[in-house]
Design a protein around this motif. Structure first.
Motif, PDB file in Angstrom:
ATOM      1  N   ALA A 127       8.563   5.737  -6.505  1.00  0.00           N
ATOM      2  CA  ALA A 127       8.982   4.388  -6.108  1.00  0.00           C
ATOM      3  C   ALA A 127       9.314   4.341  -4.625  1.00  0.00           C
ATOM      4  O   ALA A 127       8.978   3.378  -3.922  1.00  0.00           O
ATOM      5  CB  ALA A 127      10.188   3.956  -6.940  1.00  0.00           C
ATOM      6  N   VAL A 128       9.968   5.380  -4.135  1.00  0.00           N
ATOM      7  CA  VAL A 128      10.311   5.447  -2.714  1.00  0.00           C
ATOM      8  C   VAL A 128       9.059   5.611  -1.865  1.00  0.00           C
ATOM      9  O   VAL A 128       8.881   4.950  -0.833  1.00  0.00           O
ATOM     10  CB  VAL A 128      11.294   6.607  -2.454  1.00  0.00           C
ATOM     11  CG1 VAL A 128      11.515   6.812  -0.962  1.00  0.00           C
ATOM     12  CG2 VAL A 128      12.626   6.347  -3.154  1.00  0.00           C
ATOM     13  N   GLU A 129       8.167   6.476  -2.294  1.00  0.00           N
ATOM     14  CA  GLU A 129       6.980   6.783  -1.501  1.00  0.00           C
ATOM     15  C   GLU A 129       5.963   5.642  -1.476  1.00  0.00           C
ATOM     16  O   GLU A 129       5.280   5.444  -0.469  1.00  0.00           O
ATOM     17  CB  GLU A 129       6.306   8.046  -2.051  1.00  0.00           C
ATOM     18  CG  GLU A 129       7.129   9.315  -1.878  1.00  0.00           C
ATOM     19  CD  GLU A 129       6.405  10.546  -2.413  1.00  0.00           C
ATOM     20  OE1 GLU A 129       5.237  10.407  -2.854  1.00  0.00           O
ATOM     21  OE2 GLU A 129       6.992  11.637  -2.377  1.00  0.00           O
ATOM     22  N   LEU A 130       5.855   4.886  -2.582  1.00  0.00           N
ATOM     23  CA  LEU A 130       4.777   3.915  -2.715  1.00  0.00           C
ATOM     24  C   LEU A 130       5.183   2.477  -2.439  1.00  0.00           C
ATOM     25  O   LEU A 130       4.328   1.592  -2.379  1.00  0.00           O
ATOM     26  CB  LEU A 130       4.158   4.012  -4.116  1.00  0.00           C
ATOM     27  CG  LEU A 130       3.542   5.373  -4.472  1.00  0.00           C
ATOM     28  CD1 LEU A 130       2.961   5.344  -5.875  1.00  0.00           C
ATOM     29  CD2 LEU A 130       2.479   5.780  -3.457  1.00  0.00           C
ATOM     30  N   GLY A 131       6.487   2.214  -2.296  1.00  0.00           N
ATOM     31  CA  GLY A 131       6.900   0.861  -1.964  1.00  0.00           C
ATOM     32  C   GLY A 131       6.439   0.487  -0.563  1.00  0.00           C
ATOM     33  O   GLY A 131       6.140   1.371   0.256  1.00  0.00           O
ATOM     34  N   GLU A 165      -4.748  -0.053  -1.469  1.00  0.00           N
ATOM     35  CA  GLU A 165      -5.221  -1.211  -0.706  1.00  0.00           C
ATOM     36  C   GLU A 165      -4.733  -2.528  -1.276  1.00  0.00           C
ATOM     37  O   GLU A 165      -4.386  -3.451  -0.526  1.00  0.00           O
ATOM     38  CB  GLU A 165      -6.753  -1.212  -0.666  1.00  0.00           C
ATOM     39  CG  GLU A 165      -7.345  -2.371   0.110  1.00  0.00           C
ATOM     40  CD  GLU A 165      -8.860  -2.327   0.178  1.00  0.00           C
ATOM     41  OE1 GLU A 165      -9.463  -3.301   0.678  1.00  0.00           O
ATOM     42  OE2 GLU A 165      -9.455  -1.315  -0.273  1.00  0.00           O
ATOM     43  N   HIS A 166      -4.650  -2.614  -2.614  1.00  0.00           N
ATOM     44  CA  HIS A 166      -4.394  -3.902  -3.255  1.00  0.00           C
ATOM     45  C   HIS A 166      -2.985  -4.031  -3.846  1.00  0.00           C
ATOM     46  O   HIS A 166      -2.605  -5.132  -4.267  1.00  0.00           O
ATOM     47  CB  HIS A 166      -5.414  -4.136  -4.375  1.00  0.00           C
ATOM     48  CG  HIS A 166      -6.834  -4.091  -3.915  1.00  0.00           C
ATOM     49  ND1 HIS A 166      -7.467  -5.166  -3.313  1.00  0.00           N
ATOM     50  CD2 HIS A 166      -7.748  -3.089  -3.942  1.00  0.00           C
ATOM     51  CE1 HIS A 166      -8.712  -4.839  -3.014  1.00  0.00           C
ATOM     52  NE2 HIS A 166      -8.916  -3.585  -3.387  1.00  0.00           N
ATOM     53  N   GLY A 167      -2.228  -2.934  -3.914  1.00  0.00           N
ATOM     54  CA  GLY A 167      -0.930  -2.970  -4.568  1.00  0.00           C
ATOM     55  C   GLY A 167      -1.048  -2.755  -6.069  1.00  0.00           C
ATOM     56  O   GLY A 167      -2.151  -2.733  -6.634  1.00  0.00           O
ATOM     57  N   GLY A 168       0.072  -2.585  -6.733  1.00  0.00           N
ATOM     58  CA  GLY A 168       0.040  -2.375  -8.174  1.00  0.00           C
ATOM     59  C   GLY A 168       1.416  -2.107  -8.737  1.00  0.00           C
ATOM     60  O   GLY A 168       2.419  -2.112  -8.018  1.00  0.00           O
ATOM     61  N   ARG A 169       1.445  -1.850 -10.033  1.00  0.00           N
ATOM     62  CA  ARG A 169       2.692  -1.602 -10.744  1.00  0.00           C
ATOM     63  C   ARG A 169       2.472  -0.497 -11.764  1.00  0.00           C
ATOM     64  O   ARG A 169       1.454  -0.492 -12.463  1.00  0.00           O
ATOM     65  CB  ARG A 169       3.178  -2.873 -11.443  1.00  0.00           C
ATOM     66  CG  ARG A 169       3.287  -4.075 -10.505  1.00  0.00           C
ATOM     67  CD  ARG A 169       3.180  -5.382 -11.245  1.00  0.00           C
ATOM     68  NE  ARG A 169       2.783  -6.451 -10.328  1.00  0.00           N
ATOM     69  CZ  ARG A 169       2.417  -7.660 -10.726  1.00  0.00           C
ATOM     70  NH1 ARG A 169       2.369  -7.969 -12.019  1.00  0.00           N
ATOM     71  NH2 ARG A 169       2.071  -8.577  -9.844  1.00  0.00           N
TER      72      ARG A 169
END
Length: 252
Positions: A171-175, A133-137
């Motif tokens: 990285a591909v799935e969550l971008g 919901e909020h994004g992240g790294r």
């Protein structure tokens, strides 16, 4: 770099000492609140004190590959600090040093369980509870032994190679709202890697173009960069932090 992580919360697995604690120190210095995991609560409590106390750090003891521990840690991070913006998968094991041909398959499975499947589970938990919901790294700690063969470290390197592949896939799935990268250290002077350099540090350092082994702070700085907005157009990448040894070995 100022306060790049002011208002941000990070979970760092395997962070009671060594590379994990080095990463935590860097993030706290730049404004983050950190949640540390490790096997022993006493060691975690000492780390929390070194990081400034409960206002800036929380230690949650447990096994990195335990699903209940993962869920509890993520829950407590959000309850304590109101967010979960950053995740560093640093926990790892290497119980075997020797030829892969002699390796007990049960040991191999455990290495992959902790070094790979647990890392994925931490990402899943963080994603479900906050980052979707909020994004992240996310930064995964791999190893230079994943890039080229390392005597005695075959199964460890293989598990870290899988972790690198997982990093790219995630990285591909969550971008685009979640960035996922990896860092591959060479030998860093920690208790975990002591058997690789104790009694021969000068000899080993001579093989590195920069003529020294790594320190936890070297990895902390690299991880902080990948977690920061300065790396906002970087995802699915591997940053090798090795004092040049990989290049030096190729040159030889």
């Amino acid at each position: 770099m100022g306060q790049r992580f002011e208002g941000k919360t990070a979970i760092i697995t395997g962070a009671s000492r060594g590379i994990g604690l080095g990463i935590a120190k860097q993030l706290v210095a730049e404004g983050a609140r950190v949640v540390l995991t490790g096997r022993k609560q006493e060691t975690l409590d000492e780390a929390v004190d070194r990081l400034g106390g409960p206002q800036t750090a929380l230690g949650v003891a447990g096994k990195a590959d335990d699903a209940q521990h993962q869920a509890d840690t993520v829950r407590r991070a959000v309850e304590t600090f109101d967010s979960l913006d950053l995740l560093v998968n640093n926990a790892g094991i290497n119980p075997w040093y020797g030829p892969m041909v002699d390796l007990d398959p049960r040991v191999a499975r455990k290495v992959f369980e902790v070094n790979c499947f647990a890392a994925l589970a931490w990402v899943q938990q963080a994603h479900h509870v906050w980052m979707k919901e909020h994004g992240g790294r996310v930064v995964n700690i791999a190893s230079h032994s994943a890039i080229q063969p390392a005597p005695g470290l075959g199964i460890y390197g293989a598990s870290k190679a899988m972790l690198i592949t997982m990093t790219k896939q995630l990285a591909v799935e969550l971008g685009p709202n979640i960035r996922v990268n990896a860092v591959a250290p060479a030998v860093v002077k920690t208790k975990f890697s002591a058997a690789l350099y104790e009694g021969r540090e000068e000899e080993l350092s001579a093989s590195y173009p920069l003529k020294r082994l790594g320190e936890p702070g070297d990895i902390g700085s690299a991880v902080a960069f990948l977690l920061s907005e300065q790396a906002s157009w970087i995802t699915g990448q591997l940053l090798v932090v090795d004092g040049g040894v990989t290049v030096g070995e190729v040159a030889e």
